[in-house]
Design a protein around this motif. Structure first.
Motif, PDB file in Angstrom:
ATOM      1  N   ILE A   1      85.182 -37.521  -4.680  1.00 47.92           N
ATOM      2  CA  ILE A   1      86.505 -37.041  -4.279  1.00 47.92           C
ATOM      3  C   ILE A   1      86.875 -37.549  -2.885  1.00 47.92           C
ATOM      4  O   ILE A   1      87.995 -37.990  -2.649  1.00 47.92           O
ATOM      5  N   ILE A   2      85.908 -37.510  -1.950  1.00 38.88           N
ATOM      6  CA  ILE A   2      86.181 -38.006  -0.600  1.00 38.88           C
ATOM      7  C   ILE A   2      86.602 -39.479  -0.654  1.00 38.88           C
ATOM      8  O   ILE A   2      87.571 -39.895  -0.011  1.00 38.88           O
TER       9      ILE A   2
ATOM     10  N   LYS B   1      96.386 -39.333  -3.104  1.00 39.63           N
ATOM     11  CA  LYS B   1      97.241 -38.622  -4.063  1.00 39.63           C
ATOM     12  C   LYS B   1      97.375 -37.164  -3.619  1.00 39.63           C
ATOM     13  O   LYS B   1      96.719 -36.721  -2.675  1.00 39.63           O
ATOM     14  N   HIS B   2      98.225 -36.427  -4.352  1.00 45.58           N
ATOM     15  CA  HIS B   2      98.439 -35.010  -4.032  1.00 45.58           C
ATOM     16  C   HIS B   2      97.145 -34.197  -4.239  1.00 45.58           C
ATOM     17  O   HIS B   2      96.447 -34.387  -5.229  1.00 45.58           O
ATOM     18  N   PRO B   3      96.823 -33.288  -3.285  1.00 48.81           N
ATOM     19  CA  PRO B   3      95.592 -32.477  -3.408  1.00 48.81           C
ATOM     20  C   PRO B   3      95.462 -31.767  -4.759  1.00 48.81           C
ATOM     21  O   PRO B   3      94.350 -31.633  -5.275  1.00 48.81           O
ATOM     22  N   ILE B   4      96.606 -31.328  -5.329  1.00 49.73           N
ATOM     23  CA  ILE B   4      96.544 -30.590  -6.599  1.00 49.73           C
ATOM     24  C   ILE B   4      95.912 -31.447  -7.697  1.00 49.73           C
ATOM     25  O   ILE B   4      95.147 -30.962  -8.523  1.00 49.73           O
TER      26      ILE B   4
ATOM     27  N   LEU C   1      79.985 -35.358  -7.047  1.00 57.14           N
ATOM     28  CA  LEU C   1      81.424 -35.115  -7.207  1.00 57.14           C
ATOM     29  C   LEU C   1      82.124 -35.096  -5.850  1.00 57.14           C
ATOM     30  O   LEU C   1      83.210 -35.653  -5.682  1.00 57.14           O
ATOM     31  N   PHE C   2      81.471 -34.465  -4.875  1.00 60.01           N
ATOM     32  CA  PHE C   2      82.025 -34.390  -3.518  1.00 60.01           C
ATOM     33  C   PHE C   2      82.285 -35.794  -2.963  1.00 60.01           C
ATOM     34  O   PHE C   2      83.374 -36.093  -2.471  1.00 60.01           O
TER      35      PHE C   2
ATOM     36  N   TYR D   1      93.532 -33.619  -7.403  1.00 56.93           N
ATOM     37  CA  TYR D   1      92.073 -33.601  -7.279  1.00 56.93           C
ATOM     38  C   TYR D   1      91.490 -32.281  -7.764  1.00 56.93           C
ATOM     39  O   TYR D   1      90.415 -32.237  -8.355  1.00 56.93           O
ATOM     40  N   LEU D   2      92.221 -31.164  -7.509  1.00 57.96           N
ATOM     41  CA  LEU D   2      91.752 -29.850  -7.965  1.00 57.96           C
ATOM     42  C   LEU D   2      91.701 -29.803  -9.490  1.00 57.96           C
ATOM     43  O   LEU D   2      90.715 -29.352 -10.082  1.00 57.96           O
ATOM     44  N   VAL D   3      92.770 -30.313 -10.129  1.00 58.74           N
ATOM     45  CA  VAL D   3      92.834 -30.289 -11.588  1.00 58.74           C
ATOM     46  C   VAL D   3      91.749 -31.203 -12.172  1.00 58.74           C
ATOM     47  O   VAL D   3      91.010 -30.823 -13.090  1.00 58.74           O
TER      48      VAL D   3
ATOM     49  N   ALA E   1      88.959 -32.067 -10.806  1.00 62.56           N
ATOM     50  CA  ALA E   1      87.632 -31.475 -10.573  1.00 62.56           C
ATOM     51  C   ALA E   1      87.364 -30.347 -11.569  1.00 62.56           C
ATOM     52  O   ALA E   1      86.225 -30.150 -11.995  1.00 62.56           O
TER      53      ALA E   1
ATOM     54  N   LEU F   1      90.081 -39.697  -2.243  1.00 56.98           N
ATOM     55  CA  LEU F   1      91.068 -39.149  -1.311  1.00 56.98           C
ATOM     56  C   LEU F   1      91.507 -40.185  -0.303  1.00 56.98           C
ATOM     57  O   LEU F   1      92.687 -40.309   0.021  1.00 56.98           O
ATOM     58  N   ASN F   2      90.540 -40.927   0.230  1.00 60.28           N
ATOM     59  CA  ASN F   2      90.874 -41.885   1.269  1.00 60.28           C
ATOM     60  C   ASN F   2      91.388 -43.198   0.713  1.00 60.28           C
ATOM     61  O   ASN F   2      92.104 -43.922   1.379  1.00 60.28           O
TER      62      ASN F   2
ATOM     63  N   LEU G   1      88.521 -31.348   0.118  1.00 60.10           N
ATOM     64  CA  LEU G   1      89.883 -31.311   0.658  1.00 60.10           C
ATOM     65  C   LEU G   1      89.916 -30.683   2.047  1.00 60.10           C
ATOM     66  O   LEU G   1      90.580 -31.192   2.951  1.00 60.10           O
TER      67      LEU G   1
ATOM     68  N   VAL H   1      83.968 -27.613  -5.448  1.00 61.17           N
ATOM     69  CA  VAL H   1      83.554 -28.867  -4.803  1.00 61.17           C
ATOM     70  C   VAL H   1      84.790 -29.600  -4.270  1.00 61.17           C
ATOM     71  O   VAL H   1      84.787 -30.118  -3.143  1.00 61.17           O
TER      72      VAL H   1
END
Lengths: 189, 183
Positions: free
Chosen positions: A162-163, A171-174, A158-159, A176-178, A180, A166-167, B122, B117
């Motif tokens: 996401i990385i 998109k907005h960090p929120i 998952l890490f 990715y949190l949702v 995840a 992200l690159n 982030l 995670v």
């Protein structure tokens, strides 16, 4: 009425003396539990668990929880105002003078040294959370000496995803949190 | 949309999505305040964190007050701080009134497992961006590595590390000026 004033003053003290993040407030709250019997040791454990598993600054969560347990909804609000009041006062004073002095050469050169160090400090936080989240120290078995068993493969997949995203998409960090959180529920993280 | 309302909504979002301590708010601050609004530079965010870390109180609150003040004075500081703590007050009041054992629900634990995670990814991503922006020379690289080792492995208090780094910066600044006068 008295209880609100005491709550406010006690949490004001915590806000004033707990330096370096929310968990620094916990020993102070334990002290309160001893002195006033407001909350039990068990409730403190609940408080830590709830504060860490809900969004928001841990120190603020803990104050709302302790105040609420002691004196209801209004107690929670009073304790929270108490814990943040010293920060607001101190930071407003510092920010006021910082605005005045930040252009002087001595403050400029001090911050030119501080910035790389703070980046190092944040890297430490990243390193700590990476260690506890991506590695599984207790699964390591000395007898088999299987180093790979330390890696929490599910978390690492998952890490990396996401990385990568992200690159690629920025998109907005929120978001990715949702996302995840959903992945966590679906794949039982 | 007025600046105060913007400050309030941005910090409300930050408060509602910061999981696990003050530094977890950094990626959202970076996105909202630096990238989208251009209110502050990366360097100024680092200054905020340095001040927030070395003064008493909750780091997230310190940072919110500082950024709010920079943007709109005392009232800005108070509005940003109200925004960052309001989600906590609402969520914790509901949980501690109705279900104190909230964290024991299986679905909550799995969701948090995933969120943790994402927080790691982030934060590391933000550290990388900050590193690129804030470290410009060999002294910077040395200070970065020294701070990392002192805090992560030798358990030195971050406040002491920040003070030492400030002194190193001042000493270097003094030397540079001396050279300018000399040459």
């Amino acid at each position: 009425m008295m209880i609100y004033l005491t709550l406010f003053l006690e949490f004001f003290k915590i806000g004033l003396f707990a330096i370096g993040g929310g968990l620094a407030a916990i020993p102070f709250i334990q002290e309160l539990s001893k002195n006033y019997g407001w909350i039990t040791q068990e409730q403190i454990l609940d408080m830590i668990a709830v504060s860490e598993s809900t969004p928001g600054p841990i120190g603020v969560n803990a104050a709302t929880f302790a105040g609420n347990t002691t004196a209801g909804i209004f107690g929670g609000i009073i304790a929270t105002i108490g814990v943040i009041a010293p920060s607001i006062i101190i930071i407003l004073i510092i920010a006021h003078y910082f605005a005045k002095f930040s252009e002087t050469s001595i403050v400029k050169s001090a911050f030119s040294g501080i910035r790389p160090a703070v980046t190092g400090l944040i890297a430490t936080v990243g390193f700590e959370v990476a260690r506890t989240t991506l590695l599984n120290m207790e699964k390591y078995n000395k007898a088999t000496n299987n180093l790979l068993s330390i890696l929490d493969i599910k978390a690492i997949i998952l890490f990396c995803a996401i990385i990568y995203l992200l690159n690629k998409y920025k998109k907005h960090p929120i978001l990715y949190l949702v996302a995840a959180a959903f992945v966590g529920v679906i794949f039982k993280y | 949309m007025s600046v105060l309302w913007e400050l309030f909504t941005i910090f409300f979002r930050i408060g509602a999505f910061t999981f696990g301590g003050g530094y977890a708010m950094l990626p959202i601050i970076q996105e909202e305040v630096v990238d989208k609004k251009g209110w502050l530079t990366e360097d100024e965010i680092l200054d905020c964190f340095a001040i927030g870390q070395s003064t008493p109180g909750v780091i997230a609150v310190n940072t919110a007050t500082f950024i709010g003040y920079k943007r709109k004075g005392i009232i800005g500081g108070i509005v940003a701080t109200t925004g960052v703590v309001l989600p906590s007050i609402i969520i914790i009041t509901i949980i501690s009134t109705f279900f104190q054992h909230f964290q024991e629900y299986e679905i909550v634990q799995h969701a948090l497992g995933g969120i943790r995670v994402a927080v790691v990814a982030l934060i590391l991503n933000t550290v990388y961006k900050m590193y690129k922006k804030s470290i410009k020379d060999w002294l910077g690289i040395s200070l970065f590595i020294a701070a990392f080792i002192l805090i992560a492995f030798l358990d030195i208090s971050p406040v002491i590390v920040i003070i030492i780094a400030a002194l190193v910066g001042m000493f270097k600044g003094h030397n540079d000026r001396f050279k300018e006068i000399d040459g």
